[in-house]
Every structure is written in structure tokens, then in C-alpha cells.
Design a protein around this motif. Structure first.
Motif, mmCIF file in Angstrom:
data_model
loop_
_atom_site.group_PDB
_atom_site.id
_atom_site.type_symbol
_atom_site.label_atom_id
_atom_site.label_comp_id
_atom_site.label_asym_id
_atom_site.label_seq_id
_atom_site.Cartn_x
_atom_site.Cartn_y
_atom_site.Cartn_z
ATOM 1 N N ILE A 179 -82.287 -83.698 82.313
ATOM 2 C CA ILE A 179 -81.187 -83.477 81.361
ATOM 3 C C ILE A 179 -80.336 -82.288 81.808
ATOM 4 C CG2 ILE A 179 -80.638 -82.817 78.982
ATOM 5 C CD1 ILE A 179 -83.209 -84.381 78.171
ATOM 6 N N GLY A 180 -80.988 -81.204 82.219
ATOM 7 C CA GLY A 180 -80.271 -80.005 82.627
ATOM 8 C C GLY A 180 -79.350 -80.241 83.811
ATOM 9 N N TYR A 181 -79.826 -80.955 84.819
ATOM 10 C CA TYR A 181 -78.978 -81.227 85.986
ATOM 11 C C TYR A 181 -77.765 -82.059 85.591
ATOM 12 C CZ TYR A 181 -81.606 -79.235 89.849
ATOM 13 O OH TYR A 181 -82.197 -78.354 90.718
ATOM 14 N N ARG A 182 -77.956 -83.038 84.723
ATOM 15 C CA ARG A 182 -76.811 -83.860 84.290
ATOM 16 C C ARG A 182 -75.766 -83.011 83.561
ATOM 17 N NH1 ARG A 182 -80.212 -85.958 86.846
ATOM 18 N NH2 ARG A 182 -80.072 -88.026 87.654
ATOM 19 N N LEU A 183 -76.213 -82.101 82.720
ATOM 20 C CA LEU A 183 -75.281 -81.243 81.983
ATOM 21 C C LEU A 183 -74.592 -80.233 82.898
ATOM 22 C CD1 LEU A 183 -77.380 -80.549 78.760
ATOM 23 C CD2 LEU A 183 -75.402 -82.076 78.993
ATOM 24 N N VAL A 184 -75.362 -79.624 83.782
ATOM 25 C CA VAL A 184 -74.808 -78.595 84.660
ATOM 26 C C VAL A 184 -73.794 -79.176 85.634
ATOM 27 C CG1 VAL A 184 -75.412 -77.053 86.575
ATOM 28 C CG2 VAL A 184 -76.716 -76.976 84.456
ATOM 29 N N PHE A 185 -74.080 -80.324 86.204
ATOM 30 C CA PHE A 185 -73.179 -80.881 87.218
ATOM 31 C C PHE A 185 -71.927 -81.519 86.628
ATOM 32 C CE2 PHE A 185 -76.975 -80.923 90.154
ATOM 33 C CZ PHE A 185 -76.548 -79.779 90.814
ATOM 34 N N GLN A 186 -71.815 -81.530 85.320
ATOM 35 C CA GLN A 186 -70.545 -81.928 84.710
ATOM 36 C C GLN A 186 -69.536 -80.785 84.786
ATOM 37 O OE1 GLN A 186 -71.465 -83.222 80.730
ATOM 38 N NE2 GLN A 186 -72.345 -85.150 81.410
ATOM 39 N N ARG A 187 -70.015 -79.586 85.081
ATOM 40 C CA ARG A 187 -69.147 -78.414 85.203
ATOM 41 C C ARG A 187 -68.563 -78.353 86.614
ATOM 42 N NH1 ARG A 187 -69.483 -74.825 81.496
ATOM 43 N NH2 ARG A 187 -68.846 -73.157 82.897
ATOM 44 N N ALA A 188 -67.436 -77.685 86.751
ATOM 45 C CA ALA A 188 -66.807 -77.511 88.065
ATOM 46 C C ALA A 188 -67.604 -76.541 88.933
ATOM 47 C CB ALA A 188 -65.382 -77.006 87.896
#
Length: 135
Positions: A55-64
């Protein structure tokens, strides 16, 4: 700020290890004892870590980019080689023999025991050996 966030992440990781009981080598060895008194606790801790990371990787990689850094630092090497497989084998053997891996071992330093000191010494020797072999 980046260094402070690194320390905070390490503190949170160590706290998680302590709360989950993973600083107790008997718990890890109990997980590896599938023919005896098997303790499934480690499986639940690892499962929780996988779900949280997913979940964390999916949320973080939505950021620039990262909040406290210039850019994301991800490994680029994708092939398996003898160094990786040998290191993984040594890690697994050490973990199975001592019940400690590096994170829980460092988190357990306040309660030094002979097996913990032996594991930490072997880990330091391994660092120097790896450095000598790669240079």
C-alpha cells in the motif's frame, strides 16, 4: 530534515520489532521449527509488513518525488548473481542459527547476551569481508 526522518523511520521500525516480539530470537527459531513447537507469529509480522509496503509504495509513487529528499533512490540491478544468492544464503543461515537478523539484533543491544554479541561480531566481520571481496 532528511536525517531526522531517517532516525524517525528507524525508531518506528525498532518499536515495531519490539512490539511484535521479533527481538526475541526464540520466537524466530520457533517459526523455523516446523516439526516441533511451531510459532506462526513471524508469518503474521511478515504478512503485515508486505501489506503495509504494498500500500505504501502505491501511495508514495503517485507523488512526483519524495517529501524529504531530491529524488527516489531505487535499486537498478535486476539480475540474480552469485553474490546476491551467496549473501542471501549466508543471511538465512545466520538468521536460522542465531534467531537474529540485523534489525532485531541492533534493536536488542540494550539486553546484550553472548549469542547476540557473537551474531553482531559475525555481522561486522561479514561487512569487512564483503568490502574486501568487492574491492
Amino acid at each position: 530534515m532528511k536525517m531526522l526522518m531517517g532516525y524517525m523511520a528507524g525508531l518506528l521500525f525498532g518499536l515495531g520489532l519490539a512490539v511484535s516480539g521479533m527481538t526475541d530470537p526464540a520466537r524466530v527459531l520457533g517459526f523455523l521449527d516446523i516439526a516441533g513447537a511451531w510459532d506462526p507469529t513471524l508469518m503474521f509480522v511478515l504478512g503485515g509488513a508486505v501489506v503495509t509496503s504494498f500500500i505504501g509504495y502505491r501511495l508514495v509513487f503517485q507523488r512526483a518525488g519524495p517529501i524529504f529528499g531530491e529524488r527516489f533512490q531505487l535499486p537498478t540491478k535486476q539480475e540474480l548473481d552469485a553474490k546476491l544468492l551467496g549473501g542471501a544464503a549466508l543471511f538465512g543461515i545466520g538468521w536460522g542459527l542465531s534467531g537474529y537478523c540485523p534489525g532485531p539484533a541492533i534493536a536488542s543491544v540494550s539486553g546484550l547476551t553472548f549469542p547476540l554479541v557473537a551474531m553482531l561480531m559475525a555481522m561486522v566481520v561479514g561487512w569487512f569481508a564483503a568490502r574486501a571481496l568487492t574491492c
